[in-house]
Scaffold this active site. Structure first.
Site, PDB file in Angstrom:
ATOM      1  N   GLU A   1      -9.489  -2.371   4.212  1.00  0.00           N
ATOM      2  CA  GLU A   1      -9.143  -2.106   5.614  1.00  0.00           C
ATOM      3  C   GLU A   1      -9.996  -0.992   6.198  1.00  0.00           C
ATOM      4  OE1 GLU A   1      -4.613  -3.668   4.731  1.00  0.00           O
ATOM      5  OE2 GLU A   1      -4.977  -1.523   4.970  1.00  0.00           O
TER       6      GLU A   1
ATOM      7  N   ASP B   1       0.827  -1.210   0.000  1.00  0.00           N
ATOM      8  CA  ASP B   1       0.000   0.000   0.000  1.00  0.00           C
ATOM      9  C   ASP B   1       0.860   1.259   0.000  1.00  0.00           C
ATOM     10  OD1 ASP B   1      -2.549  -1.360   0.119  1.00  0.00           O
ATOM     11  OD2 ASP B   1      -2.093  -1.809   2.199  1.00  0.00           O
TER      12      ASP B   1
END
Length: 254
Positions: free
Chosen positions: A138, A38
């Site tokens: 997430e 990420d």
């Protein structure tokens, strides 16, 4: 899962970063680089959008492991300025002054919030923005630390599921060893995101996409994916119990 034109998505993300920096008249961006996919993806996007001179990477390890090497690899590959700041002494000193020992999860949250303090200290002193690295998987399930890695000025990946981030990383040329590594927030030795979540990202994203984007009934999702109904309910429970993490503090109407 949805079908995306990843080249088009990358162009949109790059334009988003450039536009937000220009709108705020910021000099550049600061990114916490963990060695995971990420943060690597956000850093590649930022360099594409702004040039390497306007991107600062902060690498903030608590443990010395391969994540540190991978984070440095990202910075050196892109040619950006970066700083390595060990947060161990800061976190340990805070815990010592608490007067009690933190459990691993609470210590992990403290580590995440310490990193955010450092990111904003550097960003404020340079008139820069903090780019967050949270993805949609997430964010929806609350798998982030409130006021820690969940805090940023802008989060380019927030509308992309984790499995989509992997594909974008590949197109951008993020090193394969970072794309293929087991996802981990590095909050303690041997910590794994999927172990903590209790589900693989692939299955999680398939469920989330149907629950959130397609608004399918839980029974239909379980049937279509050939999984137990309880698995879909589990994912729904993650969304519901983490709702408070996705909004600013609220109070009663007076």
């Amino acid at each position: 899962m949805r079908v995306l034109n990843y080249e088009e998505v990358i162009n949109k993300l790059t334009s988003f970063i450039k536009d937000k920096v220009n709108e705020t008249k910021a000099k550049g961006v600061v990114i916490g680089i963990s060695g995971g996919v990420d943060s690597a993806t956000v850093t590649y996007l930022a360099v594409n959008a702004l040039g390497k001179e306007r991107v600062l990477g902060l690498i903030m390890p608590y443990y010395k492991n391969t994540d540190l090497d991978d984070a440095i690899l990202v910075c050196k590959t892109l040619g950006i300025k970066y700083k390595v700041i060990s947060i161990k002494s800061i976190v340990d000193e805070i815990e010592k002054n608490l007067g009690f020992e933190l459990d691993p999860v609470s210590r992990g949250n403290l580590m995440s919030r310490t990193r955010m303090i450092l990111l904003y200290a550097h960003a404020n002193s340079r008139n820069c923005l903090v780019l967050g690295t949270s993805n949609k998987s997430e964010f929806l399930t609350g798998y982030f630390t409130k006021w820690g890695d969940g805090a940023s000025d802008y989060a380019p990946l927030i509308k992309l599921y984790k499995t989509e981030v992997w594909k974008i990383a590949k197109v951008l040329g993020v090193p394969e060893r970072i794309i293929n590594k087991k996802p981990s927030a590095g909050l303690w030795e041997g910590q794994s995101d999927e172990d903590e979540l209790g589900i693989t990202y692939k299955q999680l994203d398939e469920i989330l996409y149907r629950l959130i984007d397609l608004k399918m009934k839980k029974e239909k999702i379980a049937e279509e994916l050939n999984i137990p109904h309880e698995k879909v309910e589990y994912v729904e429970s993650l969304i519901l119990k983490s709702e408070h993490k996705r909004r600013l503090p609220v109070g009663p109407e007076i």
